[in-house]
Design an enzyme around this catalytic site. Structure first.
Site, PDB file in Angstrom:
ATOM      1  N   ARG A  54       0.800  -1.226   0.000  1.00 36.84           N
ATOM      2  CA  ARG A  54       0.000   0.000   0.000  1.00 36.84           C
ATOM      3  C   ARG A  54       0.834   1.277   0.000  1.00 36.84           C
ATOM      4  NH1 ARG A  54      -2.596  -3.968   1.584  1.00 36.84           N
ATOM      5  NH2 ARG A  54      -0.637  -4.415   2.600  1.00 36.84           N
ATOM      6  N   THR A  55       1.737   1.386   0.964  1.00 39.08           N
ATOM      7  CA  THR A  55       2.376   2.687   1.181  1.00 39.08           C
ATOM      8  C   THR A  55       3.188   3.105  -0.048  1.00 39.08           C
ATOM      9  OG1 THR A  55       2.483   2.062   3.499  1.00 39.08           O
ATOM     10  CG2 THR A  55       3.677   4.036   2.856  1.00 39.08           C
ATOM     11  N   LYS A  83      27.042  -1.836  -0.539  1.00 40.86           N
ATOM     12  CA  LYS A  83      28.499  -1.564  -0.533  1.00 40.86           C
ATOM     13  C   LYS A  83      28.908  -0.814   0.713  1.00 40.86           C
ATOM     14  CE  LYS A  83      27.921  -0.620  -5.414  1.00 40.86           C
ATOM     15  NZ  LYS A  83      27.874   0.557  -6.303  1.00 40.86           N
ATOM     16  N   ARG A 104      10.836   4.158   3.892  1.00 43.22           N
ATOM     17  CA  ARG A 104      10.471   3.098   4.851  1.00 43.22           C
ATOM     18  C   ARG A 104      11.731   2.315   5.172  1.00 43.22           C
ATOM     19  NH1 ARG A 104       5.560  -1.070   4.539  1.00 43.22           N
ATOM     20  NH2 ARG A 104       4.572   0.849   5.222  1.00 43.22           N
ATOM     21  N   HIS A 132       4.266   5.440  11.913  1.00 38.35           N
ATOM     22  CA  HIS A 132       3.841   5.362  10.503  1.00 38.35           C
ATOM     23  C   HIS A 132       2.838   6.513  10.285  1.00 38.35           C
ATOM     24  CE1 HIS A 132       2.804   3.949   6.632  1.00 38.35           C
ATOM     25  NE2 HIS A 132       2.575   2.670   6.868  1.00 38.35           N
TER      26      HIS A 132
HETATM   27  N1   CP Z   1      -0.530  -0.196   5.724  1.00 36.47           N
HETATM   28  C1   CP Z   1       0.705  -0.431   5.259  1.00 36.47           C
HETATM   29  O1   CP Z   1       1.689   0.174   5.711  1.00 36.47           O
HETATM   30  O2   CP Z   1       0.774  -1.388   4.280  1.00 36.47           O
HETATM   31  P1   CP Z   1       2.096  -1.766   3.485  1.00 36.47           P
HETATM   32  O3   CP Z   1       3.054  -2.395   4.485  1.00 36.47           O
HETATM   33  O4   CP Z   1       1.676  -2.723   2.419  1.00 36.47           O
HETATM   34  O5   CP Z   1       2.689  -0.501   2.944  1.00 36.47           O
END
Ligand code: CP
Length: 306
Positions: A54-55, A83, A104, A132
């Site tokens: 999603r993100t 590296k 992320r 998040h």
């Molecule tokens: N909700 C969420 O963070 O999903 P993903 O890990 O798929 O990005």
């Protein structure tokens, strides 16, 4: 003024600033044709050192739907990290190309560190078991659109409260709204971290810790389910023992209010049976949809384009 700012945790923004992003997201949702070229000539770097469905896709879609372009990676094995390049250097380098970075990373604090070295805004797209914030913006928009308010809510959060970064961000953020009460539903091993509970206590926000999901269900306006975060466990046997500790199904939902909503940041494993999907109270696919609009709004705000 959000132009040029970073978003590492939801509380980096005031409540007024959060509402400003939600208001713009609502307008993008209703009138996407008005935003087709807003980010023409702008570049998002989406740097994913950890898997995502999603993100990453919603950040990339957001920038593309605003007329901008996207660089980045979803597999750090293809980068000079292998590296020995430091996160600090990666941030400095990528910010010479891009106008905004979404990152992320499996390590808590990684996005904050990158924000200290980047020459453009950095957005935390999830750092380990910590925070998040763009999922929280998504969650806020979903609650606002589905229930019509962000105040006067009983919010039950259920599952892995120890490692669930979406939950940490949501609870910290919602604690700043009026008349919020939390029910923390988890096994002993996955209880909410002390630093979050201490913050609630300081603010005078009421919360109750409990194990029994059935006891919580009739009370809540929002039931936020979460996956047991397999990737954060050191002991596989402990994960296997805890992974199915809560399973919400249609029968359990019968005791819930008519106008409550069920949320989940996804991916789900077994926490919500698929028979809940057809219930009008299921809001987790709305979260997915709103995630893109809220990220469009955030990108525009940080770039000073709205
Ligand atoms: N909700 C969420 O963070 O999903 P993903 O890990 O798929 O990005």
């Amino acid at each position: 003024m959000l132009k040029g700012r970073n978003l590492i945790a939801p509380n980096d923004f005031t409540v007024e600033e959060l509402l400003e992003v939600l208001e713009l997201a609502g307008d993008v949702f209703r009138n996407p044709q008005n935003y087709l070229d807003v980010c023409k000539g702008k570049l998002l770097a989406s740097l994913f050192y950890e898997p995502s469905t999603r993100t990453k896709n919603s950040f990339d879609s957001a920038m593309l739907r605003l007329g901008g372009q996207v660089i980045g990676f979803s597999d750090p094995q293809t980068t000079s990290t292998t590296k020995g390049e430091s996160l600090a250097d990666s941030a400095k380098v990528v910010s010479q190309y891009a106008d905004v970075i979404a990152v992320r990373h499996p390590k808590e604090g990684a996005a904050y560190l990158m924000s200290k070295y980047a020459d453009c805004p950095v957005i935390n797209a999830g750092d380990g078991g910590h925070q998040h914030p763009t999922q929280t913006l998504t969650d806020l928009l979903t609650i606002q659109q589905r229930l019509g308010r962000l105040n006067d809510l009983v919010i039950g959060v259920c599952g892995d409260l120890l490692f669930g970064r979406t939950i940490h961000s949501l609870v910290s953020c919602m604690s700043r709204f009026e008349n919020i009460r939390f029910l923390f539903i988890s096994p002993e091993e996955l209880k909410m971290p002390e630093y979050i509970k201490d913050d609630l206590t300081r603010k005078g926000v009421p919360f109750t810790e409990m194990r029994d999901l059935a006891q919580a269900i009739p009370q809540v306006d929002v039931l936020y389910m979460s996956r047991v975060q397999q990737e954060r466990f050191v002991d596989v046997d402990e994960y296997l023992r805890l992974r199915d500790c809560y399973i919400l199904d249609r029968a359990k939902l019968e005791a819930a209010k008519e106008n409550m909503i069920v949320m989940h940041p996804l991916p789900r494993v077994n926490e919500i049976a698929v028979d809940v999907d057809a219930d009008p109270r299921a809001a987790y696919f709305d979260q997915v949809k709103f995630g893109m609009y809220v990220r469009m709004a955030l990108i525009m705000k940080l770039l000073g384009l709205r």
